[in-house]
Design a protein around this motif. Structure first.
Motif, PDB file in Angstrom:
ATOM      1  N   LYS A  35      61.754  69.422  49.478  1.00  0.00           N
ATOM      2  CA  LYS A  35      61.410  68.238  48.682  1.00  0.00           C
ATOM      3  C   LYS A  35      61.525  68.491  47.181  1.00  0.00           C
ATOM      4  O   LYS A  35      61.164  67.612  46.388  1.00  0.00           O
ATOM      5  CB  LYS A  35      59.981  67.809  49.011  1.00  0.00           C
ATOM      6  N   GLU A  81      55.249  75.302  55.588  1.00  0.00           N
ATOM      7  CA  GLU A  81      54.848  74.408  54.495  1.00  0.00           C
ATOM      8  C   GLU A  81      55.608  74.742  53.213  1.00  0.00           C
ATOM      9  O   GLU A  81      55.997  73.839  52.450  1.00  0.00           O
ATOM     10  CB  GLU A  81      53.339  74.533  54.272  1.00  0.00           C
ATOM     11  N   LYS A  89      59.747  70.322  45.348  1.00  0.00           N
ATOM     12  CA  LYS A  89      58.455  70.466  44.681  1.00  0.00           C
ATOM     13  C   LYS A  89      58.240  71.893  44.180  1.00  0.00           C
ATOM     14  O   LYS A  89      57.613  72.097  43.143  1.00  0.00           O
ATOM     15  CB  LYS A  89      57.320  70.086  45.642  1.00  0.00           C
ATOM     16  N   LYS A  90      58.722  72.855  44.943  1.00  0.00           N
ATOM     17  CA  LYS A  90      58.552  74.259  44.582  1.00  0.00           C
ATOM     18  C   LYS A  90      59.834  75.018  44.891  1.00  0.00           C
ATOM     19  O   LYS A  90      60.732  74.503  45.562  1.00  0.00           O
ATOM     20  CB  LYS A  90      57.374  74.884  45.348  1.00  0.00           C
ATOM     21  N   ARG A 138      58.992  73.208  53.463  1.00  0.00           N
ATOM     22  CA  ARG A 138      58.942  71.754  53.271  1.00  0.00           C
ATOM     23  C   ARG A 138      58.865  71.406  51.787  1.00  0.00           C
ATOM     24  O   ARG A 138      59.543  70.486  51.314  1.00  0.00           O
ATOM     25  CB  ARG A 138      57.737  71.164  54.020  1.00  0.00           C
ATOM     26  N   ASN A 139      58.047  72.143  51.044  1.00  0.00           N
ATOM     27  CA  ASN A 139      57.955  71.904  49.598  1.00  0.00           C
ATOM     28  C   ASN A 139      59.261  72.235  48.889  1.00  0.00           C
ATOM     29  O   ASN A 139      59.633  71.578  47.914  1.00  0.00           O
ATOM     30  CB  ASN A 139      56.815  72.738  49.007  1.00  0.00           C
TER      31      ASN A 139
END
Length: 362
Positions: free
Chosen positions: A99, A92, A101-102, A95-96
């Motif tokens: 993208k 996870e 996001k992190k 994945r972030n």
């Protein structure tokens, strides 16, 4: 809605050892999976052909069972859930990161953010909880026995262990005494409300900064890994925990008051990361906990049936007159009193900004 519940565990030495083993296995699985995924990314970056498909959490767990467990028999001393959930969380995190996001995941160190997740036969009693392999664990406070969580996360902060899980709550819709309020966050005071209430910040780091610096200074020459070094590390971690708890307590009281007593709450969408770039204000901004304030207010507004209005960060709440709505060209941080050239209004700059946020949230 789902809300998190967290409670401290009342453990004996045998249980502390078992929890430390579980956290160690979860950390080992995370670091092994992270090293493997980084090798795959480097391989795919360097070659155009024969690229390897990036593994999922299930793929990583299959490879762990086939390659790592036979060489590490201590894996069988703990629940299989600890490494399994660690690899799920790693997948996870990637994945972030993909993208944007992190940031990409990093390797974990022993004794820092130790935690692991379990699922299976979990049962709650009034002052204890049963988890797989480890068994019954006592708590210091009563647990909500009407709920039965599917998964639990056990974590360590300094020398204390905590258990947390998610529960299903129904929103509480009660009449609010105030229809709308504007909240201006600042450094001099944590929050100035449009109702005239001023909430002072905890400034917990500033209060204990000298003590923390002293403990770190005394620990500078101790041999790493020695008994005295470990004792000093625990003292430093306890003080960090105390500083964080004082800050969280202040924020929880403020956000609960706002969500329970106001139908609409207007706040500004602050660029906290940009504000932290100012090295003169970074320490004070971090000590206030602006990001944590917004996070708490978001879920408490859902819980208590309030509406949170996040005003655009470019809205000139500080430079706008709350009486005639004239906008000034400049409003330096050194000017603590807002003076309107149009209508002659003189008012505290933070109180003026909170009124403007209330108007924007109406």
């Amino acid at each position: 809605m789902l809300l998190g519940f967290k409670s401290e565990l009342n453990l004996n030495n045998k249980q502390r050892t078992a929890l430390a083993k579980h956290a160690g296995v979860a950390r080992h699985a995370w670091n092994w999976g992270l090293g493997l995924t980084k090798q795959i990314l480097d391989h795919n970056r360097d070659t155009r052909e024969d690229k390897i498909k990036f593994p999922t959490g299930i793929d990583l767990h299959k490879w762990l069972v086939a390659l790592v467990k036979p060489a590490c028999p201590w894996y069988y001393e703990v629940s299989k859930c600890a490494p399994q959930f660690a690899l799920k969380q790693l997948a996870e995190a990637w994945r972030n990161a993909f993208k944007k996001k992190k940031k990409p995941p990093r390797f974990k160190r022993k004794g820092k953010h130790d935690s692991f997740t379990l699922d299976g036969s979990i049962k709650l009693d009034h002052f204890k909880i049963r988890v797989p392999v480890i068994g019954w664990l006592k708590t210091y406070e009563r647990l909500p026995v009407q709920f039965q969580p599917k998964t639990v996360t056990i974590s360590r902060t300094a020398d204390r262990w905590f258990i947390s899980f998610k529960l299903e709550y129904e929103p509480i819709n009660r009449p609010k005494p105030h229809p709308v309020v504007g909240v201006d966050l600042g450094i001099k005071a944590l929050a100035v409300l449009s109702t005239g209430i001023v909430v002072e910040g905890a400034s917990s780091y500033r209060k204990y900064e000298k003590k923390l610096s002293r403990l770190q200074w005394l620990n500078r020459h101790k041999q790493i890994g020695s008994s005295n070094w470990r004792k000093a590390q625990v003292k430093i971690a306890r003080l960090h925990r105390k500083i964080a708890n004082i800050r969280k307590d202040t924020l929880h009281k403020l956000t609960s008051y706002l969500a329970q007593n106001h139908s609409r709450i207007g706040i500004e969408n602050l660029n906290v990361s940009g504000m932290m770039a100012n090295h003169k204000l970074a320490k004070a901004i971090q000590d206030m906990g602006f990001h944590e304030f917004k996070r708490q207010l978001e879920y408490k507004c859902q819980l208590y049936g309030s509406t949170l209005v996040v005003v655009d960060r470019w809205y000139p709440s500080t430079k706008t007159c709350s009486r005639c709505h004239a906008v000034k060209d400049e409003m330096p941080l050194s000017e603590r009193v807002f003076r309107c050239d149009n209508c002659g209004l003189e008012i505290d700059r933070d109180f003026n900004a909170s009124i403007n946020l209330e108007i924007a949230a109406s």
